[in-house]
Design an enzyme around this catalytic site. Structure first.
Site, PDB file in Angstrom:
ATOM      1  N   SER A  28       0.272  -6.442  -6.109  1.00  0.00           N
ATOM      2  CA  SER A  28      -0.991  -5.753  -5.714  1.00  0.00           C
ATOM      3  C   SER A  28      -1.557  -4.984  -7.039  1.00  0.00           C
ATOM      4  CB  SER A  28      -0.776  -4.702  -4.714  1.00  0.00           C
ATOM      5  OG  SER A  28       0.004  -5.390  -3.655  1.00  0.00           O
ATOM      6  N   GLY A  29      -0.662  -4.582  -7.734  1.00  0.00           N
ATOM      7  CA  GLY A  29      -1.383  -3.865  -9.057  1.00  0.00           C
ATOM      8  C   GLY A  29      -1.622  -4.518  -9.932  1.00  0.00           C
TER       9      GLY A  29
ATOM     10  N   CYS B 167       3.878  -7.283  -1.245  1.00  0.00           N
ATOM     11  CA  CYS B 167       3.175  -6.988  -0.150  1.00  0.00           C
ATOM     12  C   CYS B 167       2.672  -8.128   0.681  1.00  0.00           C
ATOM     13  CB  CYS B 167       1.799  -5.915  -0.304  1.00  0.00           C
ATOM     14  SG  CYS B 167       0.747  -5.458   0.684  1.00  0.00           S
TER      15      CYS B 167
ATOM     16  N   ASP C  93       5.210  -0.234  -8.430  1.00  0.00           N
ATOM     17  CA  ASP C  93       6.679   0.062  -7.878  1.00  0.00           C
ATOM     18  C   ASP C  93       7.543   0.266  -9.167  1.00  0.00           C
ATOM     19  OD1 ASP C  93       5.629  -0.230  -5.368  1.00  0.00           O
ATOM     20  OD2 ASP C  93       7.278  -1.570  -4.616  1.00  0.00           O
TER      21      ASP C  93
ATOM     22  N   GLU D 243      -8.030  13.722  19.936  1.00  0.00           N
ATOM     23  CA  GLU D 243      -8.977  14.733  20.258  1.00  0.00           C
ATOM     24  C   GLU D 243      -7.919  16.194  20.157  1.00  0.00           C
ATOM     25  OE1 GLU D 243     -10.342  15.392  24.158  1.00  0.00           O
ATOM     26  OE2 GLU D 243      -8.932  13.743  24.794  1.00  0.00           O
TER      27      GLU D 243
END
Ligand code: NDP
Length: 458
Positions: A14-15, A42, A302, A440
């Site tokens: 990812s990075g 990931c 990581d 709510e």
């Protein structure tokens, strides 16, 4: 001095992918070296397949609940179908990642890279050396497995997704994200599941009400919890693995899975050759700009041990590229990171736990609601949604929000925007409730359930 590349990224997770894409978009000559599959933990063996398996496992609850609404469901589950469908989807994503790298002109090199100096990288398979102005290490982390006899008979989350068959029973060791997520996945798919943890409170860094609600939910789903114990050793048995526990007990399971944390992938990378400093846990030490002590070497994700979460790695990779290749210095704010645990029940959390808030400020109001979700009211299911709001005293700033129950991950992402903007309890009160919903409750709390003044509960 001229280099072969402006940037070599080691690791296409990812990075690394985000950094490479952005740097290439800003005109840098970029290569990404990856020895396994593009997409990283990931996409290939983490968040994405995990969430798909979470969906698969939740049908059990849904089918049971459906009967209280008048449905008759005759369901069966086929593991190989799920594994194959998962594989198809992650391959699609892997290809999409590769295309997104290629579009702005980043080159993917399928090899293992070793750093040979501040501006050089060696490709082991290709047996050639490349020079580069900058190196970005984005090699992620790998499962840590305790050093117990027979440990090789156990699996980690890496192997869990592709087991040749669904085990009849499984023992999972750990009390963190991966342990509780996989316990609910396997239990939901019909596996007799036991969780063993060396302490007596799962997700111990989370707010205690989340741990308690989770424990109730896991037990309700038939998951056996073995606290204050651990795996002392494993031995082969006729149809699986016999586990000897630290307590002296022993039991047999079809599979044993270790979910005992992850260690950074820094071994054998040659970082010592370049003089890059690691900490005691072998994480790469970086500054706010993800720069190591060697000015040409950076690290994100990581492998830096800052927060082992994909969106954090993506943001670090993006800001790295902004800083170096778009003349736009940016640093990542690692506070107020929303996070979800996709266990059953699901947890979403942002900001301080009750204990942290009290330790930090001493004057805190706590708003707590526990109720049966509407979907359960036609059945005898007793599980409660937990909604917890922690604020500064007298309707001041929201310090933490902790949610347990259906869609808590989705809810917390939205609440995190308000919390990040510094919302107060009064801001929440001004918001008109959406009825009927679980969320709510967050805007309809009348008065605190209890408070702390000067650190003491009143
Ligand atoms: P965690 O740090 O969450 O949990 C590790 C667990 O292993 C802890 O309970 C720890 O115990 C236990 N442990 C560590 N060492 C030993 C040992 N020697 N013997 C027995 N038990 C041990 O790590 P995970 O592996 O679950 O996940 C890694 C990271 O990945 C997470 O921290 C998270 O950042 C990320 N992740 C995020 C997810 C999400 O966002 N939904 C999902 C999965 C992972 P103790 O509590 O005593 O330290």
């Amino acid at each position: 001095m001229s280099f072969d590349y402006d940037l070599i990224v080691i690791g296409a997770g990812s990075g690394g992918v985000r950094a490479a894409r952005m740097a290439a978009t800003y005109g840098a000559k970029v290569a990404v070296v990856e020895e396994f599959r593009v997409g990283g933990t990931c996409v290939i063996r983490g968040c994405v397949p995990k969430k798909l398996y979470v969906y698969a496992s939740r049908f059990r609850d849904e089918f049971e609940l459906a009967e209280s609404f008048g449905w008759q469901v005759d369901a069966s589950f086929d593991w190989p179908t799920l594994v194959a469908a998962k594989e198809k989807e992650i391959t699609r994503l892997e290809n999409a990642y590769a295309t997104n790298l290629a579009k702005p002109g980043a080159e993917i090199i399928r090899d293992r890279a070793v750093v040979t100096g501040p501006n050089s990288v060696k490709l082991l398979k290709g047996d050639r050396e490349l020079t580069t102005k900058y190196i970005l290490v984005a090699t992620g982390a790998t499962p840590f497995i305790p050093d117990v006899p027979g440990r090789e008979l156990g699996i980690s989350s890496n192997e869990a997704f592709d087991l040749p068959e669904l085990p009849k029973s499984i023992l999972i060791e750990g009390g963190g994200y991966i342990a509780v997520e996989f316990a609910t996945i396997f239990a939901g798919l019909g596996v007799d599941t036991t969780l063993v943890y060396r302490r007596d409170r799962l997700l111990r860094t989370f707010d205690k009400d989340m741990s308690d609600g989770l424990e109730f939910g896991l037990k309700a789903r038939g998951i056996a919890l073995r606290y204050n114990d651990g795996v002392a050793g494993l031995a082969k048995s006729a149809d699986g693995v016999t586990v000897t526990f630290k307590s002296g007990d022993s039991a047999s399971y079809s599979q044993v899975m270790f979910a005992t944390g992850r260690t950074p992938n820094t071994d054998g990378l040659g970082l010592e050759t370049a003089g890059v400093v690691l900490d005691g846990q072998k994480n790469i030490v970086v500054d706010a700009f993800s720069k190591t002590n060697v000015p040409s070497v950076y690290a994100v994700g990581d492998v830096t041990g800052r927060a082992q979460l994909t969106p954090v790695a993506i943001r670090e990779g993006w800001y790295f590229a902004e800083t170096l290749f778009n003349n736009n210095p940016l640093t990542v704010d690692h506070s107020l990171i929303p996070t979800a645990v996709f266990s059953e029940p699901e947890i979403g959390t942002v900001g301080l736990t009750e204990d942290e808030a009290v330790a930090q400020s001493g004057d805190v109001d706590v708003y707590l609601a526990r109720f049966r979700p509407m979907a359960n009211t036609l059945s005898d299911r007793q599980e409660r949604v937990v909604i917890k709001l922690i604020t500064e005293k007298d309707e001041g700033k929201v310090l933490g929000v902790h949610l347990l129950g259906p869609s808590s991950g989705e809810m917390i992402q939205m609440v995190a925007i308000a919390v990040g903007m510094g919302a107060t309890k009064k801001d929440l009160d001004r918001t008109i409730a959406l009825h009927p919903s679980a969320a709510e409750e967050l805007v309809t709390f009348k008065s605190p359930s209890y408070s702390y003044r000067n650190g003491t509960k009143v």
